[in-house]
Design a protein around this motif. Structure first.
Motif, PDB file in Angstrom:
ATOM      1  N   UNK A 171      38.459  43.577  36.447  1.00  0.00           N
ATOM      2  CA  UNK A 171      38.741  44.764  37.289  1.00  0.00           C
ATOM      3  C   UNK A 171      39.055  44.478  38.649  1.00  0.00           C
ATOM      4  N   UNK A 172      38.014  43.621  39.246  1.00  0.00           N
ATOM      5  CA  UNK A 172      38.450  43.339  40.740  1.00  0.00           C
ATOM      6  C   UNK A 172      39.532  42.559  40.955  1.00  0.00           C
ATOM      7  N   UNK A 173      39.647  41.446  40.031  1.00  0.00           N
ATOM      8  CA  UNK A 173      40.874  40.783  40.163  1.00  0.00           C
ATOM      9  C   UNK A 173      42.026  41.523  40.016  1.00  0.00           C
ATOM     10  N   UNK A 174      42.156  42.372  38.899  1.00  0.00           N
ATOM     11  CA  UNK A 174      43.462  43.310  38.637  1.00  0.00           C
ATOM     12  C   UNK A 174      43.529  44.087  39.990  1.00  0.00           C
ATOM     13  N   UNK A 175      42.759  44.966  40.655  1.00  0.00           N
ATOM     14  CA  UNK A 175      42.706  45.513  41.922  1.00  0.00           C
ATOM     15  C   UNK A 175      43.114  44.663  43.031  1.00  0.00           C
ATOM     16  N   UNK A 176      42.498  43.481  43.152  1.00  0.00           N
ATOM     17  CA  UNK A 176      43.124  42.656  44.148  1.00  0.00           C
ATOM     18  C   UNK A 176      44.599  42.173  44.309  1.00  0.00           C
ATOM     19  N   UNK A 177      45.110  42.041  42.841  1.00  0.00           N
ATOM     20  CA  UNK A 177      46.411  41.628  42.904  1.00  0.00           C
ATOM     21  C   UNK A 177      47.396  42.897  43.009  1.00  0.00           C
ATOM     22  N   UNK A 178      46.960  44.011  42.809  1.00  0.00           N
ATOM     23  CA  UNK A 178      47.767  45.169  42.860  1.00  0.00           C
ATOM     24  C   UNK A 178      47.631  45.546  44.356  1.00  0.00           C
ATOM     25  N   UNK A 179      46.476  45.569  45.192  1.00  0.00           N
ATOM     26  CA  UNK A 179      46.329  45.677  46.489  1.00  0.00           C
ATOM     27  C   UNK A 179      47.346  44.821  47.407  1.00  0.00           C
ATOM     28  N   UNK A 180      47.380  43.512  46.787  1.00  0.00           N
ATOM     29  CA  UNK A 180      48.236  42.684  47.695  1.00  0.00           C
ATOM     30  C   UNK A 180      49.763  42.624  47.514  1.00  0.00           C
ATOM     31  N   UNK A 181      50.073  43.407  46.728  1.00  0.00           N
ATOM     32  CA  UNK A 181      51.321  43.796  46.406  1.00  0.00           C
ATOM     33  C   UNK A 181      51.898  43.777  44.988  1.00  0.00           C
ATOM     34  N   UNK A 182      51.191  43.468  44.141  1.00  0.00           N
ATOM     35  CA  UNK A 182      51.398  43.532  42.704  1.00  0.00           C
ATOM     36  C   UNK A 182      51.933  44.784  42.059  1.00  0.00           C
TER      37      UNK A 182
END
Length: 184
Positions: A27-38
């Motif tokens: 979940x943290x990896x998905x959220x990180x990817x979304x926060x950085x522009x995914x």
């Protein structure tokens, strides 16, 4: 002390605890990817992954509480209680993140929520250390090898009869293994 909840001789809680930890990391990896522009879809997937992890954490906590009945009142009991409290703290931080995101239109994460999730994973790292201490205490024969002995199957040294380079399976020289055929 043996765990009350066991499957084929193995305690259930160490098996269950891998699910919430793994799901929280994903979940943290998905959220990180979304926060950085995914794409926003990654934030939605991260949200539902946290929900699944919280359900798994609840089941794991129940298994831990059942096992806690048999722990003698000593240092080990304090470690077991600390382990369960740390895991509950990690789950609580992710629950906070999940509740904040529940009203958002796309349930995406923000940078602040990502920092909370990273803090929760750091707390979870402490839980991993406490869990490893408990496993070493309750099942000392199952201690993980700390060298390349794990590649041979066990932590036992190579047999003196086995020459260098001989195949060793589970600490036994492969030439000494017999194949027993059933009698007609």
């Amino acid at each position: 002390m043996q765990s009350r909840l066991r499957v084929q001789g193995h305690p259930i809680q160490p098996m269950l605890v891998t699910f919430p930890y793994g799901l929280f990391v994903c979940a943290t990896i998905f959220d990180f990817a979304q926060v950085v522009g995914g794409p926003a879809l990654l934030g939605e997937v991260g949200y539902w992954t946290v929900v699944a992890a919280l359900v798994a954490a609840g089941l794991t906590t129940m298994a831990g509480m059942v096992d806690l009945w048999d722990v003698p009142p000593d240092r080990t009991r304090r470690t077991a209680i600390s382990f369960n409290l740390v895991n509950a703290g990690m789950a609580g931080l992710f629950l906070l993140s999940c509740l904040v995101r529940a009203d958002a239109p796309n349930r995406g994460a923000t940078a602040v929520l990502l920092v909370v999730e990273l803090l929760a994973l750091a707390v979870g790292g402490l839980g991993v250390a406490l869990g490893a201490r408990l496993m070493r205490h309750y099942e000392p024969g199952r201690a993980e090898p700390t060298s390349f002995d794990a590649l041979r199957g066990t932590g036992r040294p190579r047999s003196a009869a086995a020459p260098r380079g001989a195949a060793v399976l589970g600490g036994v020289d492969a030439r000494t293994v017999e194949i027993v055929r059933p009698r007609p």
